[in-house]
Motif scaffolding. Structure first.
Motif, PDB file in Angstrom:
ATOM      1  N   ILE A 193     -77.592  24.316 -83.149  1.00 40.78           N
ATOM      2  CA  ILE A 193     -76.147  23.904 -83.156  1.00 40.78           C
ATOM      3  C   ILE A 193     -76.465  22.380 -83.528  1.00 40.78           C
ATOM      4  CG2 ILE A 193     -75.245  22.433 -81.632  1.00 40.78           C
ATOM      5  CD1 ILE A 193     -74.854  24.947 -79.845  1.00 40.78           C
ATOM      6  N   ALA A 194     -75.711  21.699 -84.386  1.00 41.29           N
ATOM      7  CA  ALA A 194     -75.498  20.978 -85.489  1.00 41.29           C
ATOM      8  C   ALA A 194     -74.263  19.812 -84.708  1.00 41.29           C
ATOM      9  CB  ALA A 194     -75.978  21.143 -86.597  1.00 41.29           C
ATOM     10  N   GLY A 195     -74.389  18.987 -85.596  1.00 41.51           N
ATOM     11  CA  GLY A 195     -73.809  17.401 -85.481  1.00 41.51           C
ATOM     12  C   GLY A 195     -74.120  16.435 -85.808  1.00 41.51           C
ATOM     13  N   SER A 196     -73.009  15.676 -86.506  1.00 39.67           N
ATOM     14  CA  SER A 196     -73.627  14.666 -87.237  1.00 39.67           C
ATOM     15  C   SER A 196     -73.565  13.077 -86.147  1.00 39.67           C
ATOM     16  CB  SER A 196     -72.505  14.559 -88.571  1.00 39.67           C
ATOM     17  OG  SER A 196     -71.004  14.028 -87.666  1.00 39.67           O
ATOM     18  N   PRO A 197     -74.540  12.286 -86.742  1.00 41.09           N
ATOM     19  CA  PRO A 197     -74.106  10.568 -85.929  1.00 41.09           C
ATOM     20  C   PRO A 197     -72.720  10.589 -85.777  1.00 41.09           C
ATOM     21  CG  PRO A 197     -75.975  10.891 -87.287  1.00 41.09           C
ATOM     22  CD  PRO A 197     -74.784  12.362 -88.208  1.00 41.09           C
ATOM     23  N   ARG A 198     -72.213  10.218 -85.873  1.00 39.96           N
ATOM     24  CA  ARG A 198     -70.916   9.918 -86.391  1.00 39.96           C
ATOM     25  C   ARG A 198     -70.232  10.809 -84.909  1.00 39.96           C
ATOM     26  NH1 ARG A 198     -65.783  10.989 -90.565  1.00 39.96           N
ATOM     27  NH2 ARG A 198     -64.180  10.010 -89.074  1.00 39.96           N
ATOM     28  N   TYR A 199     -70.358  12.134 -84.272  1.00 39.45           N
ATOM     29  CA  TYR A 199     -69.844  12.438 -83.403  1.00 39.45           C
ATOM     30  C   TYR A 199     -70.774  12.503 -82.487  1.00 39.45           C
ATOM     31  CZ  TYR A 199     -65.579  13.958 -87.005  1.00 39.45           C
ATOM     32  OH  TYR A 199     -65.198  13.826 -87.604  1.00 39.45           O
ATOM     33  N   CYS A 200     -71.714  12.791 -82.228  1.00 35.17           N
ATOM     34  CA  CYS A 200     -72.959  12.583 -81.987  1.00 35.17           C
ATOM     35  C   CYS A 200     -73.443  11.782 -81.322  1.00 35.17           C
ATOM     36  CB  CYS A 200     -74.073  13.276 -82.011  1.00 35.17           C
ATOM     37  SG  CYS A 200     -74.263  14.907 -82.833  1.00 35.17           S
ATOM     38  N   ALA A 201     -72.967  10.702 -81.824  1.00 36.09           N
ATOM     39  CA  ALA A 201     -73.579   8.952 -81.065  1.00 36.09           C
ATOM     40  C   ALA A 201     -72.355   8.679 -79.898  1.00 36.09           C
ATOM     41  CB  ALA A 201     -73.060   7.967 -82.811  1.00 36.09           C
ATOM     42  N   PRO A 202     -70.664   8.873 -79.857  1.00 35.25           N
ATOM     43  CA  PRO A 202     -70.514   8.689 -79.371  1.00 35.25           C
ATOM     44  C   PRO A 202     -70.835   9.228 -77.121  1.00 35.25           C
ATOM     45  CG  PRO A 202     -69.269   8.982 -81.111  1.00 35.25           C
ATOM     46  CD  PRO A 202     -70.313   9.072 -81.427  1.00 35.25           C
ATOM     47  N   ARG A 203     -70.823  11.020 -78.204  1.00 31.36           N
ATOM     48  CA  ARG A 203     -71.023  11.544 -76.740  1.00 31.36           C
ATOM     49  C   ARG A 203     -72.352  10.964 -76.150  1.00 31.36           C
ATOM     50  NH1 ARG A 203     -71.072  16.886 -80.151  1.00 31.36           N
ATOM     51  NH2 ARG A 203     -69.126  17.424 -80.700  1.00 31.36           N
ATOM     52  N   VAL A 204     -73.766  10.724 -76.761  1.00 34.68           N
ATOM     53  CA  VAL A 204     -74.328  10.034 -76.076  1.00 34.68           C
ATOM     54  C   VAL A 204     -74.097   8.890 -75.619  1.00 34.68           C
ATOM     55  CG1 VAL A 204     -77.346   9.655 -76.828  1.00 34.68           C
ATOM     56  CG2 VAL A 204     -76.356  11.143 -77.469  1.00 34.68           C
ATOM     57  N   ALA A 241     -71.325   7.454 -73.985  1.00 34.55           N
ATOM     58  CA  ALA A 241     -70.431   8.169 -72.378  1.00 34.55           C
ATOM     59  C   ALA A 241     -71.985   8.665 -72.416  1.00 34.55           C
ATOM     60  CB  ALA A 241     -69.290   8.727 -73.117  1.00 34.55           C
ATOM     61  N   ALA A 242     -72.300   9.626 -72.735  1.00 36.87           N
ATOM     62  CA  ALA A 242     -72.978  10.209 -71.761  1.00 36.87           C
ATOM     63  C   ALA A 242     -74.281   9.056 -70.823  1.00 36.87           C
ATOM     64  CB  ALA A 242     -74.094  11.312 -72.017  1.00 36.87           C
ATOM     65  N   GLU A 243     -75.131   8.391 -71.359  1.00 38.78           N
ATOM     66  CA  GLU A 243     -76.049   7.349 -71.737  1.00 38.78           C
ATOM     67  C   GLU A 243     -75.579   5.719 -71.102  1.00 38.78           C
ATOM     68  OE1 GLU A 243     -79.262   7.843 -73.501  1.00 38.78           O
ATOM     69  OE2 GLU A 243     -78.855  10.476 -74.003  1.00 38.78           O
ATOM     70  N   GLY A 244     -74.502   5.838 -71.180  1.00 40.95           N
ATOM     71  CA  GLY A 244     -73.919   4.603 -71.120  1.00 40.95           C
ATOM     72  C   GLY A 244     -74.779   3.492 -72.032  1.00 40.95           C
ATOM     73  N   LEU A 245     -74.333   3.655 -73.557  1.00 42.98           N
ATOM     74  CA  LEU A 245     -75.455   2.535 -74.342  1.00 42.98           C
ATOM     75  C   LEU A 245     -73.576   2.542 -75.061  1.00 42.98           C
ATOM     76  CD1 LEU A 245     -77.654   4.947 -75.680  1.00 42.98           C
ATOM     77  CD2 LEU A 245     -78.240   3.360 -74.219  1.00 42.98           C
ATOM     78  N   ALA A 246     -74.397   1.116 -75.810  1.00 42.58           N
ATOM     79  CA  ALA A 246     -73.571   1.299 -77.326  1.00 42.58           C
ATOM     80  C   ALA A 246     -73.358   2.274 -78.711  1.00 42.58           C
ATOM     81  CB  ALA A 246     -73.529  -0.641 -77.699  1.00 42.58           C
ATOM     82  N   GLU A 247     -72.109   2.298 -79.037  1.00 37.24           N
ATOM     83  CA  GLU A 247     -72.084   3.622 -79.941  1.00 37.24           C
ATOM     84  C   GLU A 247     -73.359   3.180 -80.930  1.00 37.24           C
ATOM     85  OE1 GLU A 247     -69.409   5.120 -82.632  1.00 37.24           O
ATOM     86  OE2 GLU A 247     -68.565   4.563 -80.978  1.00 37.24           O
ATOM     87  N   ALA A 248     -73.168   1.907 -81.185  1.00 39.89           N
ATOM     88  CA  ALA A 248     -75.145   0.825 -82.084  1.00 39.89           C
ATOM     89  C   ALA A 248     -75.437   1.495 -81.774  1.00 39.89           C
ATOM     90  CB  ALA A 248     -74.834   0.193 -82.716  1.00 39.89           C
ATOM     91  N   GLU A 249     -75.891   1.407 -80.697  1.00 39.42           N
ATOM     92  CA  GLU A 249     -77.540   1.555 -80.166  1.00 39.42           C
ATOM     93  C   GLU A 249     -77.886   3.245 -79.790  1.00 39.42           C
ATOM     94  OE1 GLU A 249     -79.791   1.004 -75.977  1.00 39.42           O
ATOM     95  OE2 GLU A 249     -78.316  -0.002 -76.740  1.00 39.42           O
ATOM     96  N   ALA A 250     -76.605   4.151 -79.431  1.00 45.74           N
ATOM     97  CA  ALA A 250     -76.790   5.320 -79.291  1.00 45.74           C
ATOM     98  C   ALA A 250     -76.997   6.286 -80.930  1.00 45.74           C
ATOM     99  CB  ALA A 250     -75.438   6.278 -78.472  1.00 45.74           C
TER     100      ALA A 250
END
Length: 233
Positions: free
Chosen positions: A141-152, A154-163
């Motif tokens: 199961i693959a995904g690019s950082p562009r799409y995976c980062a916003p999920r992370v 939202a799930a972990e309460g991080l800024a998108e750059a940090e995610a």
């Protein structure tokens, strides 16, 4: 997991019973390699429920392997019980014929082989390499950082750059672990039976259903109702 010793002993007993009956794993065996934030853990849990098997993530695998590594008697017993599955190929993939397994890596290989006796969904830790000849259906199961980062984020309460930085760091660490262990890269499509990019897929139930349908198409026997959302509660 309350007692890793009991867990290992359970699968030792399962392996012995499997030899007596002469059969292959009675339940489906799936390995799942994933990018961080691509939904792999969520999909693994759904698959396990639909298939009526247990799900083992890298944290559990590490704890079991490290316990076995430290318990010499237990590791020796486990090593003996899975010896019939250790073909020359298993060791030749580990950096060549002259490679010598460390105690931890030997324990990890033994644990993966032992877990395969009862079926299950095994996440990460190079399981797709070691269990290829154990009848595992190997999923990436693959995904690019562009799409995976916003999920992370939202799930972990991080800024998108940090995610995004976290996604890239963890993916690099996973790739390095696999390379150090078996000299393989996950971008080699021939290592998997099915690869799914979840950049535009957000419903994990549907992703699990895609995998189950592919398993059925590949001739993997599925429990009754697995394709229709039924399974172990």
């Amino acid at each position: 997991m309350h007692d890793v010793h009991d867990l290992i002993q359970r699968y030792i007993r399962t392996e012995i019973q499997g030899r007596k009956t002469g059969g292959s794993p009675a339940k489906p065996l799936v390995t799942l390699s994933r990018d961080y934030g691509a939904g792999g853990e969520e999909v693994a849990r759904i698959l396990a429920r639909r298939l009526g098997v247990s799900s083992f993530d890298e944290t559990i695998l590490d704890r079991v392997a490290k316990h076995a590594e430290q318990d010499r008697a237990l590791l020796a017993e486990l090593d003996e019980k899975v010896s019939a599955w250790k073909t020359h190929w298993i060791y030749s993939v580990l950096s060549g014929d002259v490679y010598h397994l460390t105690a931890y890596r030997r324990a990890l290989v033994d644990v993966l082989l032992a877990l395969s006796a009862e079926g299950g969904v095994i996440v990460g830790r190079g399981a797709h390499v070691f269990l290829r000849d154990r009848g595992a259906f190997r999923v990436r199961i693959a995904g690019s950082p562009r799409y995976c980062a916003p999920r992370v984020a939202a799930a972990e309460g991080l800024a998108e750059a940090e995610a995004r930085e976290k996604v890239e760091t963890i993916n690099h660490q996973r790739q390095q672990f696999l390379w150090d262990l078996v000299r393989r890269r996950t971008n080699d499509a021939t290592q998997f039976d099915l690869t799914i990019n979840t950049d535009r897929l957000h419903d994990w139930e549907r992703v699990a259903r895609l995998i189950l349908q592919a398993m059925a198409d590949a001739g993997v026997p599925l429990p009754h109702g697995a394709l229709h959302g039924e399974g172990r509660a």
